[in-house]
Design a protein around this motif. Structure first.
Motif, PDB file in Angstrom:
ATOM      1  N   MET A  52     -13.133 -19.467 -12.603  1.00 50.52           N
ATOM      2  CA  MET A  52     -12.285 -19.099 -11.507  1.00 50.52           C
ATOM      3  C   MET A  52     -13.105 -18.374 -10.460  1.00 50.52           C
ATOM      4  N   SER A  53     -12.767 -18.703  -9.283  1.00 52.02           N
ATOM      5  CA  SER A  53     -13.501 -18.068  -8.198  1.00 52.02           C
ATOM      6  C   SER A  53     -12.848 -16.724  -7.850  1.00 52.02           C
ATOM      7  N   VAL A  54     -13.619 -15.892  -7.208  1.00 48.37           N
ATOM      8  CA  VAL A  54     -13.150 -14.572  -6.813  1.00 48.37           C
ATOM      9  C   VAL A  54     -11.986 -14.696  -5.840  1.00 48.37           C
ATOM     10  N   GLY A  55     -12.025 -15.659  -4.949  1.00 51.66           N
ATOM     11  CA  GLY A  55     -10.964 -15.883  -3.964  1.00 51.66           C
ATOM     12  C   GLY A  55      -9.653 -16.223  -4.650  1.00 51.66           C
ATOM     13  N   LEU A  56      -9.725 -17.042  -5.708  1.00 55.13           N
ATOM     14  CA  LEU A  56      -8.523 -17.415  -6.441  1.00 55.13           C
ATOM     15  C   LEU A  56      -7.934 -16.206  -7.177  1.00 55.13           C
ATOM     16  N   ILE A  57      -8.785 -15.396  -7.746  1.00 52.50           N
ATOM     17  CA  ILE A  57      -8.317 -14.188  -8.451  1.00 52.50           C
ATOM     18  C   ILE A  57      -7.651 -13.229  -7.471  1.00 52.50           C
TER      19      ILE A  57
ATOM     20  N   ALA B 258      -6.227 -14.057  -4.658  1.00 51.48           N
ATOM     21  CA  ALA B 258      -4.974 -14.693  -4.240  1.00 51.48           C
ATOM     22  C   ALA B 258      -3.895 -14.483  -5.302  1.00 51.48           C
ATOM     23  N   ILE B 259      -4.247 -14.596  -6.572  1.00 54.32           N
ATOM     24  CA  ILE B 259      -3.280 -14.396  -7.660  1.00 54.32           C
ATOM     25  C   ILE B 259      -2.819 -12.940  -7.693  1.00 54.32           C
ATOM     26  N   VAL B 260      -3.743 -12.012  -7.538  1.00 54.84           N
ATOM     27  CA  VAL B 260      -3.395 -10.588  -7.534  1.00 54.84           C
ATOM     28  C   VAL B 260      -2.456 -10.282  -6.372  1.00 54.84           C
ATOM     29  N   ILE B 261      -2.769 -10.809  -5.207  1.00 51.32           N
ATOM     30  CA  ILE B 261      -1.922 -10.582  -4.028  1.00 51.32           C
ATOM     31  C   ILE B 261      -0.541 -11.196  -4.253  1.00 51.32           C
ATOM     32  N   LEU B 262      -0.482 -12.392  -4.819  1.00 53.06           N
ATOM     33  CA  LEU B 262       0.793 -13.053  -5.106  1.00 53.06           C
ATOM     34  C   LEU B 262       1.614 -12.231  -6.102  1.00 53.06           C
TER      35      LEU B 262
END
Length: 190
Positions: free
Chosen positions: A1-6, A8-12
């Motif tokens: 998993m990329s840092v950007g995806l992590i 995005a998930i945290v923000i969501l």
């Protein structure tokens, strides 16, 4: 998993958490507002019963205390004011009118104590007992109402539910308190 995806998930997850919290806070405020309305409705029922009892009480006293016409007129005027304020729907006006009626009833009962024949009249005793019972129910309903108003107003003022309260224009409810003259014992002179 990329840092950007992590990220995005945290923000969501944070957004979903804030939305769920907001819904919960809103629902709590609505529940408390409805409890305040219910509490006032319970008071209203008791006050209506008291207003319905007053003409019978006044007529009974009138037969014995004919020269106490001013006291009787004050009770009936206060009752009319209470009924008029009930129709207006304004809580503060209703509270003031009901406090005035309570003072007038107290004066009527104090006046009635000077008439031994009246104190022995079974109809008067029954009416007085009903009035005492209603006054106790009103006191309980007022306490319940004021407790719910306290919870509601506290929820509106405290962080973080005050944010939701402000967004949805929740307004504080008014307590049902006795006004200053109602807290003082009346002077009865013969």
């Amino acid at each position: 998993m990329s840092v950007g995806l992590i990220i995005a998930i945290v923000i969501l997850v944070l957004i979903i958490g804030v939305v769920v919290w907001g819904i919960g806070a809103y629902n709590n405020l609505v529940t408390l507002r409805n409890r305040v309305k219910n509490g006032w409705a319970q008071i209203d029922v008791q006050l209506k019963q008291r207003s319905d009892l007053i003409p019978n009480l006044v007529e009974t006293v009138k037969g014995y205390a004919t020269h106490e016409s001013q006291t009787l007129a004050n009770v009936m005027a206060a009752r009319a004011g209470a009924l008029q304020s009930a129709a207006s729907g304004d809580v503060s006006q209703r509270i003031a009118a009901e406090n005035q009626l309570s003072r007038a009833l107290f004066n009527l009962q104090a006046t009635a104590e000077a008439y031994p024949q009246l104190q022995a009249n079974q109809n008067f005793l029954n009416l007085q007992g009903q009035l005492k019972d209603l006054e106790n129910k009103i006191a309980y309903a007022r306490q319940f109402y004021n407790d719910v108003v306290l919870k509601f107003n506290t929820a509106i003022e405290t962080v973080p539910s005050n944010i939701i309260a402000g967004l949805f224009h929740f307004e504080q409810a008014q307590y049902f308190e006795a006004d200053e003259p109602a807290r003082q014992a009346p002077q009865v002179k013969f």
